[in-house]
Design a protein around this motif. Structure first.
Motif, PDB file in Angstrom:
ATOM      1  N   ALA A  35       0.774  -1.311  -0.034  1.00  0.00           N
ATOM      2  CA  ALA A  35       0.090   0.006   0.087  1.00  0.00           C
ATOM      3  C   ALA A  35       0.991   1.290   0.111  1.00  0.00           C
ATOM      4  CB  ALA A  35      -0.995  -0.096   1.313  1.00  0.00           C
ATOM      5  N   ASP A  36       2.033   1.364   0.607  1.00  0.00           N
ATOM      6  CA  ASP A  36       2.985   2.360   0.729  1.00  0.00           C
ATOM      7  C   ASP A  36       4.105   2.282  -0.506  1.00  0.00           C
ATOM      8  OD1 ASP A  36       4.308   0.141   1.860  1.00  0.00           O
ATOM      9  OD2 ASP A  36       5.214   1.415   3.517  1.00  0.00           O
ATOM     10  N   ALA A  37       3.834   1.603  -1.599  1.00  0.00           N
ATOM     11  CA  ALA A  37       4.888   1.242  -2.571  1.00  0.00           C
ATOM     12  C   ALA A  37       5.683   2.718  -2.901  1.00  0.00           C
ATOM     13  CB  ALA A  37       4.442   0.326  -3.635  1.00  0.00           C
ATOM     14  N   ASP A  58       8.232  -9.116  -1.644  1.00  0.00           N
ATOM     15  CA  ASP A  58       6.661  -9.744  -1.313  1.00  0.00           C
ATOM     16  C   ASP A  58       5.753  -9.078  -1.922  1.00  0.00           C
ATOM     17  OD1 ASP A  58       7.984 -11.702   0.417  1.00  0.00           O
ATOM     18  OD2 ASP A  58       8.277 -10.068   2.157  1.00  0.00           O
ATOM     19  N   GLY A  59       6.199  -8.101  -2.653  1.00  0.00           N
ATOM     20  CA  GLY A  59       5.027  -7.157  -3.391  1.00  0.00           C
ATOM     21  C   GLY A  59       4.224  -8.050  -4.692  1.00  0.00           C
ATOM     22  N   GLU A  60       3.310  -7.444  -5.177  1.00  0.00           N
ATOM     23  CA  GLU A  60       2.702  -7.900  -6.451  1.00  0.00           C
ATOM     24  C   GLU A  60       2.346  -7.045  -7.386  1.00  0.00           C
ATOM     25  OE1 GLU A  60      -1.245 -10.765  -7.542  1.00  0.00           O
ATOM     26  OE2 GLU A  60      -1.005  -9.898  -5.607  1.00  0.00           O
ATOM     27  N   TYR A  61       2.661  -7.175  -8.413  1.00  0.00           N
ATOM     28  CA  TYR A  61       2.500  -6.320  -9.682  1.00  0.00           C
ATOM     29  C   TYR A  61       1.408  -6.973 -10.394  1.00  0.00           C
ATOM     30  CZ  TYR A  61       2.982  -3.805 -13.922  1.00  0.00           C
ATOM     31  OH  TYR A  61       2.737  -2.923 -15.033  1.00  0.00           O
ATOM     32  N   ILE A  62       0.433  -6.128 -10.609  1.00  0.00           N
ATOM     33  CA  ILE A  62      -0.754  -6.697 -11.355  1.00  0.00           C
ATOM     34  C   ILE A  62      -0.948  -5.814 -12.730  1.00  0.00           C
ATOM     35  CG2 ILE A  62      -3.293  -6.886 -11.498  1.00  0.00           C
ATOM     36  CD1 ILE A  62      -3.230  -7.279  -8.407  1.00  0.00           C
ATOM     37  N   ASP A  63      -0.737  -6.804 -13.787  1.00  0.00           N
ATOM     38  CA  ASP A  63      -0.791  -6.195 -15.035  1.00  0.00           C
ATOM     39  C   ASP A  63      -2.255  -6.118 -15.747  1.00  0.00           C
ATOM     40  OD1 ASP A  63      -0.370  -5.626 -17.919  1.00  0.00           O
ATOM     41  OD2 ASP A  63       0.020  -7.874 -18.548  1.00  0.00           O
ATOM     42  N   ILE A  64      -2.455  -4.988 -16.271  1.00  0.00           N
ATOM     43  CA  ILE A  64      -3.921  -4.344 -16.514  1.00  0.00           C
ATOM     44  C   ILE A  64      -3.801  -4.288 -18.184  1.00  0.00           C
ATOM     45  CG2 ILE A  64      -4.862  -4.103 -14.502  1.00  0.00           C
ATOM     46  CD1 ILE A  64      -4.555  -1.213 -15.345  1.00  0.00           C
TER      47      ILE A  64
END
Length: 136
Positions: A2-4, A109-115
């Protein structure tokens, strides 16, 4: 995380970099701009959609200052007549080769979501709609 972006901007200021890239792990490197970097956080190389690679981190978010903004404008003017799409990762790579300070902040530990496709956009909308619904 959330704080990326807050963490990215703080790292950018601390590193006194021209560009700072937020990195995320991926199992699909052939779909993304992959980044090789030193333990110090200095970006070494960016490869867009490699067919084969041992790299495991994609760049998913970025921040930069006026030096890179000027570099980007010049780069876009140089390729404006070209027949190839300009990929931002290519400009980041050119900045590395030109000696600009390109720094990274991995989010292991983050996640990147491709849209970028209808299917992945739909997946993201469903996921975040479910998360929003569970908070109410």
């Amino acid at each position: 995380p959330a704080d990326a972006f807050c963490r990215l901007v703080a790292t950018h200021a601390r590193a006194q970099a021209e560009v700072t890239l937020g990195l995320f792990p991926t199992d699909s490197p052939q779909q993304f701009g992959m980044v090789d970097f030193e333990p110090s956080g200095r970006a070494v190389c960016i490869i867009d959609k490699p067919v084969q690679t041992k790299l495991t981190y994609l760049w998913g978010i970025a921040c930069w200052g006026p030096v890179f903004t000027a570099f980007l404008a010049e780069a876009l003017q140089r390729v404006a007549q070209g027949d190839r799409e300009v990929v931002l990762g290519d400009v980041f790579q050119a900045a590395i080769l030109a000696g600009l300070r390109v720094h990274v902040l991995p989010f292991p530990d983050g996640e990147y979501i491709d849209i970028g496709t209808p299917a992945t956009l739909t997946k993201a909308i469903c996921r975040f709609s479910q998360q929003a619904g569970s908070r109410t």
